[in-house]
Every structure is written in C-alpha cells, then in structure tokens.
Write an enzyme that holds these catalytic residues in place. Structure first.
Site, PDB file in Angstrom:
ATOM      1  CE  LYS A  34      -4.221  -2.125   0.974  1.00  0.00           C
ATOM      2  NZ  LYS A  34      -3.766  -3.504   0.846  1.00  0.00           N
TER       3      LYS A  34
HETATM    4  C1  LIG Z   1      -4.327  -4.558   0.141  1.00  0.00           C
HETATM    5  C2  LIG Z   1      -3.519  -5.792   0.023  1.00  0.00           C
HETATM    6  C3  LIG Z   1      -3.779  -6.757  -0.977  1.00  0.00           C
HETATM    7  C4  LIG Z   1      -4.934  -6.635  -1.961  1.00  0.00           C
HETATM    8  O1  LIG Z   1      -4.714  -5.613  -2.901  1.00  0.00           O
HETATM    9  P1  LIG Z   1      -5.954  -5.089  -3.778  1.00  0.00           P
HETATM   10  O2  LIG Z   1      -5.429  -3.928  -4.534  1.00  0.00           O
HETATM   11  O3  LIG Z   1      -7.016  -4.713  -2.802  1.00  0.00           O
HETATM   12  O4  LIG Z   1      -6.356  -6.215  -4.671  1.00  0.00           O
HETATM   13  C5  LIG Z   1      -2.952  -7.871  -1.051  1.00  0.00           C
HETATM   14  N1  LIG Z   1      -1.935  -8.042  -0.163  1.00  0.00           N
HETATM   15  C6  LIG Z   1      -1.671  -7.153   0.812  1.00  0.00           C
HETATM   16  C7  LIG Z   1      -0.557  -7.425   1.764  1.00  0.00           C
HETATM   17  C8  LIG Z   1      -2.438  -5.988   0.944  1.00  0.00           C
HETATM   18  O5  LIG Z   1      -2.164  -5.120   1.922  1.00  0.00           O
END
Ligand SMILES: *Cc1c(COP(=O)(O)O)cnc(C)c1O
Length: 497
Positions: free
Chosen positions: A112
């Site tokens: 993120k």
């Molecule tokens: C948010 C997240 C995801 C999922 O990503 P999306 O963009 O919502 O598909 C996968 N792995 C981790 C560690 C995340 O924090």
C-alpha cells in the site's frame, strides 16, 4: 486528458478534480477517457531510467493537467531513498519462469506504500491547482494495513491532517503498535470499541453528516478519504509493472516486445487492475493471473461470469485479501463494456439489490481471454511458504504465497512457460507468526512476544528485520485512547480543535 465516471460517461473532469474528489457524485469511479500509449521506444528509454523517472513518465501521461515538474516533485518526495531504500521495487528471480516483484520496501512493509506515499503529494498539488485553500482532513477506518500506510504517507505533509480509527481488538499487536506510535505533527489515531465495520460505518456517517461538514468548513477544513478507489492511488500502481518489465529487459531475461504474465494476490481488485491498465497501454502482457484466498468470489466470477457475494466470509491468514466486494472491478466492467455507463449502472444496481450479477457473454469472453483465476486456502498457503523457502531459500508472506500457489496451478494446467512477474505485497515480517508456523517452527514460538518473533523469523529465514518494525519497540506510545463507536465525530472535533 479528461476523466469520466463509470456511472456517467458524459461527465468530464480534469485529473486534479478526480483526485481531489475521490469518488464521483453519483457514486461512480473516475476513469481516464482514453488510455495513453506506451511504445517499445518508451520502454527502451525507461529501461535506463530511475524509478522516479519511470514514475514521472507514466504518471504524466495520465495527469495531463499537472506540469512535468509537479509530477516529478511528487514522485521524488514519495520514492526517496530514505523511504524505500536503494531499490524501490526490486525484482527477484526465483526460477526460470518466476520473478517476484517486491512491493514492500516502503515505510510500512506492505505494498500500500507504493500508492499511499505519493497520493498525499498528488492530492495537495491537486488542491493548489484547483484553487482550494482549505486544509484537507483525511479520515480512515482501517483493519490494519491501510491505516498505517496512510498515516506514513500523510505524516507532516503541509495542508493535510489525518485521523485513523481502528477496531481496538481487531488488529494484530504489531499493527496496533505501528499506529499508536505514529510520529508526525498532523496525525491522530484512535481505537474504537467495535469491529472494523463499526469503524467504517462511523467514518461513513461523518462523511455524510452535512451539519458536521458545514461546521468543519467554517474552520477551513474539508474532509477527504484515501481509499483504494481514488485515481491517485491506482495510477501509481501501473508504474511498477512497467518498471518490472524494464528490469527484465535490463537483465537480459526478455527482449523488448516479449510477453510476460503478471500474477497478483487480489482483494479489492486495485493491484491487478493496474496491471490490466499497463497491458492496455501497450506493455507486452500475455495473461493476468488473479489469485484469491478462500474468499474466492473473484475466482468464481472469472470462471463463470457470475459475481455472487451471497456467501460466507472467511477469516484467513492473508487478511488483506478477505474481501467480498472488490470495488475496483467496476472499472474493469466499464472498460470491457466499451465505456457503457448504462451497463455498469445496471450491474451495480443488481449487486446492491440481489447481491449478485451476471455479465454479458461479450464481457465474459473478454475476461476469459485476458485473465486466469485461481484460489488457495490457508493450508496450501502454508505449504507454499514452506516449499518456496525449501526450494529457493526465499521466504514469502502469506499473501504472496497465495499468488505463488495460484501461479503454480496456472502453469500446471496450461503448460504456459511465459516468464511471470508475481506481485509480492507484504514483507514476511508483517505476518511473522503464520510464516514461522508454515516453516515448521511452531514449538519455538511458544511464549514469545512480537519482537522475539521478529528475531526468530530473522533466524529462520536468514533475512534482516526491516528497520521500521524493529524500531517500534523503543517508540513512544502517543495514541492510546479508545473511543465509543458512537463518539467518533467528537474525537475528530477534539483532534481539530
Ligand atoms: C491490500 C492488500 C492486498 C490486496 O490488494 P488489492 O489492490 O485490494 O487487490 C494484497 N496483499 C496485501 C498485503 C495488501 O495489503
């Protein structure tokens, strides 16, 4: 280039407005009216460029109302060495066909950061460009990762303040510690007595409370959110797929023009949508592989054309993918319907009323052509962590392990030997207990606190503990307050006083 809404294709706004607003007024998501092209010459040039230069080049194609120097300033602040280390998104070769794209070298050790480090700068630039002089107040409800990543992104960014609410008994100890020790002049964190839905509903209630908003406006504050449907979070995610391709060209793994596959552990469909957009721009991509845990609504959708959220919700060891409504899927539906807002409106209405929808044969056909989908439960997630460590001496987190497993299923079922980039979305240290257990070291875990577990994982995996997690132990706890779920607005007002 202008932006339309997925629920109103006649709407046209500049990218600065789309980023400032987040969501369109009728509830649709902002999408670019056309997709800029990425030529093989561009890739040749980008291969020699730094990550900041790659980001500037790609983002500028979408943010046409921003000046190059504005985009460059945003990217430079976001992807600095002090935040991401020497390599922003390194690609690690596991085998002849598997390449792990590590997206967790940012301050919070999860992917993120790739978007939330740059969003605050894109947003404050958008405020200036649109003549907005108020202070933006970001409100976030989090189940763990997003809150911390948003806090780190907005920390000490002029013209912004951020407040994060988390369920006081619903996040891991490390996650909680990460948040309550948050540094910065403009930040506030509060636990709430309730679960994640309570936190989210509380934030939503504040966003729709006209009286509260008017009172804030008088004090020169305007509310905004940092959630994953904001175009300013999605666009930066396109960059790392192009960057990975460039890195493979540089190491001689591929020639410019060769196709790769991209495999993504998916929750809200943001990360894999960015890969689709990269393909749409011209990045040579063969298949997009969509990996889910046992909340496998997307697997079923891609295999049947039916999206049905009437199902049990499972809590898994890959919690960031425990999602039943993949909001960003709406953008894919819009694109595959030929930008038909009526189709999207009808599908979203069906979802709201019946909890399910079925796409047309035409859309389903395109999905099958573009994507391959699979899922993996907790047991096989752990097996995959063990196997990857055993075979390659490389330790993956639980989310990445889901993707590795689904990739293996894909390869076995299709026989496709195309080199594949697997998105790695979190450092194994963020989910240390599950990872250590998967590596067969349960017994050594007994009685250990979180910091001792970090040490243990370091020993077991032969890797270094990320500095930002190790240093948590000695940080001052700044935000230990927990409020009632009905008192969230009071907490916001107190913070802004
Ligand atoms: C948010 C997240 C995801 C999922 O990503 P999306 O963009 O919502 O598909 C996968 N792995 C981790 C560690 C995340 O924090």
């Amino acid at each position: 280039m202008k932006y339309n809404s997925t629920r109103n294709s006649n709407l046209k706004v500049e990218s600065a407005v789309a980023i400032k607003q987040g969501l369109s007024v009728e509830g649709g998501l902002f999408v670019p009216e056309s997709f800029p092209e990425l030529s093989m010459d561009d890739i040749k040039k980008l291969a020699k460029a730094s990550y900041v230069e790659r980001a500037t080049f790609i983002l500028k194609k979408f943010l046409t109302d921003y000046l190059v120097k504005e985009v460059k300033a945003c990217a430079t602040k976001a992807y600095s060495r002090s935040k991401f280390g020497v390599k922003v998104a390194p690609l690690v070769k596991l085998s002849d066909t598997e390449f792990v794209l590590e997206l967790w070298h940012g301050p919070t050790c999860a992917f993120k950061d790739m978007a939330l480090q740059i969003l605050p700068h894109l947003l404050t630039t958008a405020m200036k460009k649109t003549g907005e002089e108020k202070t933006v107040v970001i409100l976030v409800a989090t189940s763990g990762d997003t809150g911390k990543a948003a806090l780190e992104g907005f920390k000490d960014v002029d013209g912004t303040k951020i407040m994060v609410f988390y369920p006081s008994d619903g996040v891991s100890d490390i996650q909680k510690l990460q948040m309550i020790t948050q540094e910065g002049r403009n930040v506030c964190v509060s636990g709430i007595q309730g679960n994640f839905d309570d936190a989210q509903n509380g934030v939503k209630a504040i966003f729709t409370d006209e009286k509260a908003k008017a009172a804030l406006l008088k004090k020169n504050y305007v509310l905004s959110s940092a959630n994953s449907i904001n175009w300013g979070r999605l666009a930066p995610q396109i960059v790392y797929y192009v960057s990975a391709y460039c890195d493979m060209v540089n190491t001689g793994e591929i020639q410019i023009g060769d196709k790769i596959n991209i495999c993504v552990p998916t929750g809200n469909f943001g990360n894999i949508l960015a890969a689709y957009y990269a393909k749409k721009m011209g990045l040579p991509v063969n298949k997009l592989i969509c990996a889910s845990n046992c909340n496998n609504i997307l697997t079923e959708f891609m295999q049947t054309g039916v999206y049905d959220r009437n199902r049990e919700f499972h809590t898994t060891i890959s919690p960031s993918m425990d999602i039943l409504i993949s909001s960003n899927l709406e953008r894919l539906l819009y694109d595959l319907s030929g930008c038909d807002d009526e189709v999207v409106n009808a599908l979203m209405n069906e979802l709201r009323e019946n909890g399910k929808y079925t796409v047309s044969d035409d859309i389903f056909g395109q999905i099958k052509e573009l994507f391959w989908a699979g899922c993996c439960d907790d047991y096989f997630t752990k097996v995959q962590i063990y196997n990857t460590n055993n075979q390659h001496g490389y330790t993956v987190d639980t989310h990445t392990a889901v993707a590795v497993d689904v990739y293996k299923q894909y390869k076995e079922q299709t026989g496709d030997n195309t080199k594949t980039v697997i998105a790695s979305t979190a450092s194994p240290y963020k989910f240390n207990a599950s990872v250590i257990s998967a590596l067969g070291r349960d017994e050594e875990m007994a009685g250990k606190d979180d910091f001792e577990l970090l040490e243990l994982l370091s020993e077991v995996s032969g890797t270094k503990i990320p500095k930002s997690l190790k240093s948590l132990k000695n940080k001052e706890k700044r935000f230990e307050n927990v409020c009632d779920k009905t008192k969230m607005l009071d907490a916001v007002n107190k913070f802004l006083k």
